[in-house]
Design a protein around this motif. Structure first.
Motif, PDB file in Angstrom:
ATOM      1  N   CYS A 145      -9.926 -11.246 -14.443  1.00 14.80           N
ATOM      2  CA  CYS A 145     -10.092 -10.188 -13.448  1.00 14.80           C
ATOM      3  C   CYS A 145      -9.541  -8.881 -13.995  1.00 14.80           C
ATOM      4  CB  CYS A 145      -9.366 -10.549 -12.154  1.00 14.80           C
ATOM      5  SG  CYS A 145      -9.473  -9.270 -10.882  1.00 14.80           S
ATOM      6  N   LEU A 146     -10.331  -7.833 -13.885  1.00 12.65           N
ATOM      7  CA  LEU A 146      -9.858  -6.516 -14.284  1.00 12.65           C
ATOM      8  C   LEU A 146      -8.930  -5.978 -13.202  1.00 12.65           C
ATOM      9  CD1 LEU A 146     -10.056  -4.297 -16.453  1.00 12.65           C
ATOM     10  CD2 LEU A 146     -11.753  -3.187 -14.998  1.00 12.65           C
ATOM     11  N   SER A 147      -7.658  -5.912 -13.532  1.00 10.56           N
ATOM     12  CA  SER A 147      -6.655  -5.347 -12.636  1.00 10.56           C
ATOM     13  C   SER A 147      -6.262  -3.979 -13.191  1.00 10.56           C
ATOM     14  CB  SER A 147      -5.466  -6.296 -12.511  1.00 10.56           C
ATOM     15  OG  SER A 147      -4.551  -5.846 -11.544  1.00 10.56           O
ATOM     16  N   THR A 148      -5.009  -3.631 -13.177  1.00 13.85           N
ATOM     17  CA  THR A 148      -4.612  -2.300 -13.622  1.00 13.85           C
ATOM     18  C   THR A 148      -3.109  -2.224 -13.838  1.00 13.85           C
ATOM     19  OG1 THR A 148      -4.598   0.056 -13.037  1.00 13.85           O
ATOM     20  CG2 THR A 148      -4.325  -1.493 -11.238  1.00 13.85           C
ATOM     21  N   ILE A 149      -2.689  -1.293 -14.685  1.00 15.58           N
ATOM     22  CA  ILE A 149      -1.293  -0.897 -14.684  1.00 15.58           C
ATOM     23  C   ILE A 149      -0.920  -0.522 -13.250  1.00 15.58           C
ATOM     24  CG2 ILE A 149      -1.864   1.513 -15.222  1.00 15.58           C
ATOM     25  CD1 ILE A 149       0.769   1.666 -16.794  1.00 15.58           C
ATOM     26  N   GLY A 150       0.263  -0.875 -12.828  1.00 13.92           N
ATOM     27  CA  GLY A 150       0.704  -0.554 -11.476  1.00 13.92           C
ATOM     28  C   GLY A 150       0.356  -1.592 -10.442  1.00 13.92           C
ATOM     29  N   ALA A 151      -0.296  -2.692 -10.839  1.00  9.88           N
ATOM     30  CA  ALA A 151      -0.586  -3.745  -9.865  1.00  9.88           C
ATOM     31  C   ALA A 151       0.692  -4.387  -9.350  1.00  9.88           C
ATOM     32  CB  ALA A 151      -1.496  -4.801 -10.487  1.00  9.88           C
ATOM     33  N   ASP A 152       1.782  -4.218 -10.087  1.00  5.35           N
ATOM     34  CA  ASP A 152       3.083  -4.734  -9.649  1.00  5.35           C
ATOM     35  C   ASP A 152       4.035  -3.607  -9.256  1.00  5.35           C
ATOM     36  OD1 ASP A 152       3.329  -3.709 -12.191  1.00  5.35           O
ATOM     37  OD2 ASP A 152       4.544  -5.356 -12.984  1.00  5.35           O
ATOM     38  N   ALA A 153       3.483  -2.440  -8.939  1.00  4.87           N
ATOM     39  CA  ALA A 153       4.312  -1.282  -8.584  1.00  4.87           C
ATOM     40  C   ALA A 153       5.097  -1.555  -7.295  1.00  4.87           C
ATOM     41  CB  ALA A 153       3.455  -0.034  -8.414  1.00  4.87           C
ATOM     42  N   PRO A 154       6.284  -0.963  -7.155  1.00  7.74           N
ATOM     43  CA  PRO A 154       7.118  -1.233  -5.979  1.00  7.74           C
ATOM     44  C   PRO A 154       6.716  -0.468  -4.723  1.00  7.74           C
ATOM     45  CG  PRO A 154       8.256   0.271  -7.463  1.00  7.74           C
ATOM     46  CD  PRO A 154       6.993  -0.148  -8.161  1.00  7.74           C
ATOM     47  N   HIS A 155       5.775   0.480  -4.840  1.00  5.54           N
ATOM     48  CA  HIS A 155       5.389   1.298  -3.694  1.00  5.54           C
ATOM     49  C   HIS A 155       3.875   1.249  -3.511  1.00  5.54           C
ATOM     50  CE1 HIS A 155       9.456   2.824  -3.844  1.00  5.54           C
ATOM     51  NE2 HIS A 155       9.260   3.256  -5.082  1.00  5.54           N
ATOM     52  N   GLU A 156       3.432   1.277  -2.258  1.00  5.78           N
ATOM     53  CA  GLU A 156       2.004   1.269  -1.974  1.00  5.78           C
ATOM     54  C   GLU A 156       1.360   2.546  -2.490  1.00  5.78           C
ATOM     55  OE1 GLU A 156      -0.498   1.558   2.044  1.00  5.78           O
ATOM     56  OE2 GLU A 156       0.416  -0.432   1.779  1.00  5.78           O
ATOM     57  N   ASN A 157       0.168   2.395  -3.065  1.00  2.00           N
ATOM     58  CA  ASN A 157      -0.555   3.523  -3.630  1.00  2.00           C
ATOM     59  C   ASN A 157      -2.012   3.114  -3.799  1.00  2.00           C
ATOM     60  OD1 ASN A 157      -1.036   2.919  -6.806  1.00  2.00           O
ATOM     61  ND2 ASN A 157       0.847   1.941  -6.096  1.00  2.00           N
ATOM     62  N   LEU A 158      -2.816   3.962  -4.425  1.00  2.00           N
ATOM     63  CA  LEU A 158      -4.242   3.691  -4.569  1.00  2.00           C
ATOM     64  C   LEU A 158      -4.513   2.363  -5.275  1.00  2.00           C
ATOM     65  CD1 LEU A 158      -7.111   4.887  -4.145  1.00  2.00           C
ATOM     66  CD2 LEU A 158      -6.902   5.898  -6.439  1.00  2.00           C
ATOM     67  N   LEU A 159      -3.635   1.964  -6.181  1.00  4.16           N
ATOM     68  CA  LEU A 159      -3.850   0.762  -6.973  1.00  4.16           C
ATOM     69  C   LEU A 159      -3.390  -0.508  -6.271  1.00  4.16           C
ATOM     70  CD1 LEU A 159      -2.823   2.164 -10.473  1.00  4.16           C
ATOM     71  CD2 LEU A 159      -5.061   2.183  -9.353  1.00  4.16           C
ATOM     72  N   THR A 160      -2.851  -0.378  -5.063  1.00  2.00           N
ATOM     73  CA  THR A 160      -2.416  -1.550  -4.309  1.00  2.00           C
ATOM     74  C   THR A 160      -3.573  -2.491  -4.017  1.00  2.00           C
ATOM     75  OG1 THR A 160      -0.562  -0.332  -3.338  1.00  2.00           O
ATOM     76  CG2 THR A 160      -1.305  -2.289  -2.150  1.00  2.00           C
ATOM     77  N   GLN A 161      -4.805  -1.955  -3.994  1.00  2.00           N
ATOM     78  CA  GLN A 161      -5.950  -2.839  -3.790  1.00  2.00           C
ATOM     79  C   GLN A 161      -6.044  -3.887  -4.897  1.00  2.00           C
ATOM     80  OE1 GLN A 161      -9.696  -0.360  -4.126  1.00  2.00           O
ATOM     81  NE2 GLN A 161      -8.192   1.242  -4.504  1.00  2.00           N
ATOM     82  N   HIS A 162      -5.597  -3.547  -6.101  1.00  2.00           N
ATOM     83  CA  HIS A 162      -5.560  -4.527  -7.193  1.00  2.00           C
ATOM     84  C   HIS A 162      -4.419  -5.524  -6.996  1.00  2.00           C
ATOM     85  CE1 HIS A 162      -8.627  -2.560  -9.660  1.00  2.00           C
ATOM     86  NE2 HIS A 162      -8.109  -1.408  -9.228  1.00  2.00           N
ATOM     87  N   THR A 163      -3.311  -5.074  -6.451  1.00  2.00           N
ATOM     88  CA  THR A 163      -2.206  -5.975  -6.118  1.00  2.00           C
ATOM     89  C   THR A 163      -2.696  -7.062  -5.169  1.00  2.00           C
ATOM     90  OG1 THR A 163      -0.717  -4.065  -6.245  1.00  2.00           O
ATOM     91  CG2 THR A 163       0.151  -6.067  -5.233  1.00  2.00           C
ATOM     92  N   LEU A 164      -3.459  -6.654  -4.169  1.00  2.00           N
ATOM     93  CA  LEU A 164      -3.970  -7.608  -3.184  1.00  2.00           C
ATOM     94  C   LEU A 164      -4.932  -8.605  -3.829  1.00  2.00           C
ATOM     95  CD1 LEU A 164      -4.647  -5.055  -0.297  1.00  2.00           C
ATOM     96  CD2 LEU A 164      -2.731  -6.662  -0.474  1.00  2.00           C
ATOM     97  N   MET A 165      -5.790  -8.140  -4.740  1.00  2.00           N
ATOM     98  CA  MET A 165      -6.701  -9.039  -5.441  1.00  2.00           C
ATOM     99  C   MET A 165      -5.912 -10.034  -6.289  1.00  2.00           C
ATOM    100  SD  MET A 165      -9.800 -10.068  -6.218  1.00  2.00           S
ATOM    101  CE  MET A 165     -11.117  -8.856  -6.024  1.00  2.00           C
TER     102      MET A 165
END
Length: 293
Positions: free
Chosen positions: A105-125
């Motif tokens: 799965c293509l995720s992203t840097i910041g998928a484990d970031a401590p704060h919600e942001n645009l990339l949080t959708q990848h965290t959820l995936m």
């Protein structure tokens, strides 16, 4: 057979062409039947599916030795990421039913970031895929070098690069999309168990000043950086049509404040081969070709 979603994009296309060059069978998972002929001519099997439709995705993934998931990006998500959650639910249900051999799965840097942001959708995936009981690789690439496409016109016409990434001299992890595709092709052909995370950045980190220097070399003119003040971001993004700019602003804050980062500051990340200078030169050359046409 490897089933590839997002095949018409830069990453998915590079991945599919890498697999085809190695003689591997590829199933192109497409939303639009009008785009099928190109991939059929290259020897791909064709499956039509919507990323929000579990039934069509299940059909596309059934019988695959491996599946590549490229979640469609949402640049202006509604609060709570309802659009991304629809895709996540459909993809997860399809994979759980089709049971392919493995998933990248293509995720992203910041998928484990401590704060919600645009990339949080990848965290959820990522969270959802960890629960399906299949071998899963979460490929987390850095900031795409090709994002500089949006700066070509101002660099060429004004000699200015207006940067939301700041400060201008801070090197950040960046990577070329073709390197992401190449690595994804290699990962799909590996064997592993459980869930693993693979981080990827380019051969060297780059700052906005480095991007400006690359533009200057490609354009043969002086290019300087103007950092865009944080207090103007919301107005700018809303003027561009965004309804909910906060997630994008928080993503940029993450790079600015240092919490959008790889583990161990990237020391264990895979390093790509494509340089920033070569990517910028290609973007400039492509813009000249369009102007000539």
């Amino acid at each position: 057979m490897y089933a590839i979603t997002g095949i018409t994009g830069k990453v998915g296309g590079a991945l599919a062409r890498s697999l085809l060059a190695e003689g591997q069978p590829v199933r192109a998972v497409l939303r639009d039947a009008a785009k099928a002929n190109e991939w059929r001519d290259l020897g791909c099997d064709i499956a039509l599916a919507e990323m929000e439709d579990a039934a069509s995705l299940t059909s596309a993934f059934t019988g695959a030795a491996g599946v590549f998931i490229l979640p469609p990006p949402e640049f202006d998500p509604e609060p709570g990421f309802p659009g991304a959650r629809l895709v996540i639910a459909a993809v997860t249900a399809a994979l759980a039913k089709a049971r392919p051999g493995k998933v990248v799965c293509l995720s992203t840097i910041g998928a484990d970031a401590p704060h919600e942001n645009l990339l949080t959708q990848h965290t959820l995936m990522e969270q959802s895929l960890r629960e399906i009981g299949l071998p899963v690789t979460l490929l987390r690439p850095a900031w795409f070098m090709e994002n500089a496409l949006w700066d070509v016109a101002s660099a060429r016409d004004e000699g200015v690069l207006r940067s939301f990434l700041q400060p201008a001299d801070r090197p950040l992890p960046m990577v070329a999309t073709q390197d992401v595709g190449w690595l994804a092709a290699a990962l799909l052909q590996e064997e592993w168990s459980g869930t693993r995370v693979v981080e990827l950045e380019g051969p060297a980190r780059a700052s906005p000043n480095d991007i400006a220097r690359a533009f200057a070399a490609a354009l043969e003119r002086t290019v300087r950086v103007e950092t865009v003040p944080r207090e103007s971001w919301e107005q700018i993004f809303r003027a561009q049509g965004m309804r909910n700019p906060l997630p994008r602003m928080r993503m940029l804050d993450g790079f600015k404040e240092g919490w959008m980062e790889f583990s161990e500051q990237g020391r264990s990340a895979v390093k790509g081969m494509t340089t920033l200078d070569s990517v910028i030169a290609e973007l400039v050359m492509a813009s000249r070709g369009k102007a000539a046409a």
